[in-house]
Scaffold this motif. Structure first.
Motif, short mmCIF file in Angstrom:
data_model
loop_
_atom_site.label_atom_id
_atom_site.label_comp_id
_atom_site.label_asym_id
_atom_site.label_seq_id
_atom_site.Cartn_x
_atom_site.Cartn_y
_atom_site.Cartn_z
N ASP A 114 0.80 -1.23 0.00
CA ASP A 114 0.00 0.00 0.00
C ASP A 114 0.83 1.28 0.00
N LYS A 133 2.43 2.55 2.34
CA LYS A 133 2.48 3.17 3.67
C LYS A 133 3.52 2.47 4.55
N GLN A 145 3.53 2.47 8.43
CA GLN A 145 3.87 3.65 9.23
C GLN A 145 2.67 4.59 9.39
N ASN A 155 2.66 7.95 8.78
CA ASN A 155 2.57 9.04 7.80
C ASN A 155 3.49 8.74 6.63
N TRP A 156 3.38 9.56 5.57
CA TRP A 156 4.11 9.30 4.34
C TRP A 156 5.62 9.48 4.52
N ALA A 162 6.98 6.52 6.07
CA ALA A 162 6.95 5.43 5.08
C ALA A 162 8.16 5.49 4.17
N HIS A 192 9.04 9.33 -2.48
CA HIS A 192 7.69 8.82 -2.22
C HIS A 192 6.70 9.80 -2.83
#
Length: 369
Positions: A42, A44, A47, A49-50, A53, A138
């Motif tokens: 996914d 993520k 984690q 938050n981005w 991640a 990301h």
């Protein structure tokens, strides 16, 4: 060793011992999906938050490449790491558990070229036996920092690129180290680098990164040919980082103006990583992770198999920040070139001889440290 005005030719070419790639789900749906070492379902990474991640992507890529190289973290002399986030927080939080001497680097989306170049210089000079080069990007963290958060739902123009969710890492080592401590034959060797200059054509559209970076890619490639006295036909592939559709066409045109034609051997990681129409990524892919994961998953295996014997790897970067953009500044570009070559027959014979000798001595290798 110094070659021309901006290049270095390595007397003892550092070896690329191993490489690893970790990507998100969209990248897994692209043409190279089956080649990546690890896919997060996914994006993520479990984690909150981005940004966390993205740090997790780096952590996984670093862990994977060290495992593949049969090393321990304490055998990494230096880590060269960077990313797109402010103060390179994806790297600082992602690799802190390694407890290795770390040199943070920022070259925007050209960071993989920057870390490879600097890491190779350290190894060739004898400052390190093993170094690790890693970068990441990301989609969601980059959108939040540079443009609009994803949940804002703004419309993206056709010139926009899709930031790759992924991290790529490689381990470099010296020739001397490899012959005595490692049983595996390396993937390739780095024989030279050309450090790019900052080039600014006055582009101010942050949704058109390709146009901002193409002039820098052109400048570096021209400088490389001048410094090494080479031409396009001396390379099986000339691979840019993330110019994507618009920037790639612009690069070809700019080089043709200088009587250089690379159209029959040019490849751009941003154009290749996604199925542009099916995946709705507009102009293509971008980000630090774009060239890094393609290098690890596709380019290096092609070289190892000698499908390509010599490539010019030219990651590209747009040197903007949200502050400079909001203040109306233009977007300078930069590109760094790395010459990556297949091991020749002498290299392979030497490696096999050393492997046989190591086995005869009881299989002394890094696996047993």
């Amino acid at each position: 060793m110094q070659t021309g005005t901006a290049s270095i030719r390595f007397e003892r070419p550092p070896r690329i011992l191993q490489a690893a790639s970790v990507v998100g789900p969209k990248e897994a749906e692209g043409p190279f999906g089956a080649l990546f070492d690890e896919i997060d379902p996914d994006g993520k990474c479990g984690q909150d938050n981005w940004e966390q991640a993205e740090s997790e992507l780096q952590k996984r890529a670093v862990k994977k490449v060290i495992e593949k190289a049969h090393l321990l973290p304490k055998q990494i002399r230096y880590v060269f790491a960077g990313d797109l986030l402010g103060q390179c927080i994806a790297s600082s939080f992602g690799i802190s558990e390694l407890n290795c001497p770390t040199i943070g680097m920022y070259g925007a989306c050209s960071t993989m070229g920057l870390t490879l170049s600097t890491g190779a210089m350290f190894v060739n000079a004898g400052y390190a036996d093993h170094v690790l080069c890693v970068t990441s990007s990301h989609y969601a963290s980059a959108e939040r920092q540079f443009r609009f958060p994803s949940d804002y739902g703004n419309q993206r123009p056709l010139s926009a690129e899709w930031t790759v969710t992924g991290s790529g890492a490689v381990v470099l080592e010296s020739v001397q180290t490899h012959t005595t401590t490692q049983l595996d034959i390396p993937l390739a060797k780095i024989t030279g680098v050309t450090t790019g200059k900052i080039v600014d054509y006055g582009i101010t559209d942050s949704m058109n990164m390709g146009a901002a970076m193409a002039p820098a890619a052109c400048d570096t490639i021209v400088q490389h040919f001048e410094d090494f006295k080479t031409k396009p036909s001396d390379y099986d592939k000339i691979i840019t980082g993330d110019l994507s559709q618009i920037g790639s066409k612009l690069l070809i045109d700019l080089l043709r103006e200088k009587k250089i034609d690379i159209s029959d051997r040019h490849m751009d990681c941003g154009l290749e990583i996604f199925k542009r129409k099916e995946q709705d990524v507009h102009a293509g892919g971008s980000g630090c992770g774009c060239s890094a994961v393609i290098l690890a998953a596709y380019i290096l295996p092609q070289i190892q198999k000698k499908i390509w014997k010599r490539v010019l790897f030219v990651p590209t970067g747009a040197l903007l920040s949200k502050i400079s953009f909001n203040e109306g500044a233009s977007i300078p570009g930069i590109a760094h070139a790395v010459v990556i070559e297949a091991l020749d027959s002498f290299d392979e014979r030497f490696e096999k001889k050393q492997k046989t000798m190591s086995l005869a001595e009881g299989g002394k290798s890094c696996r047993n440290i």
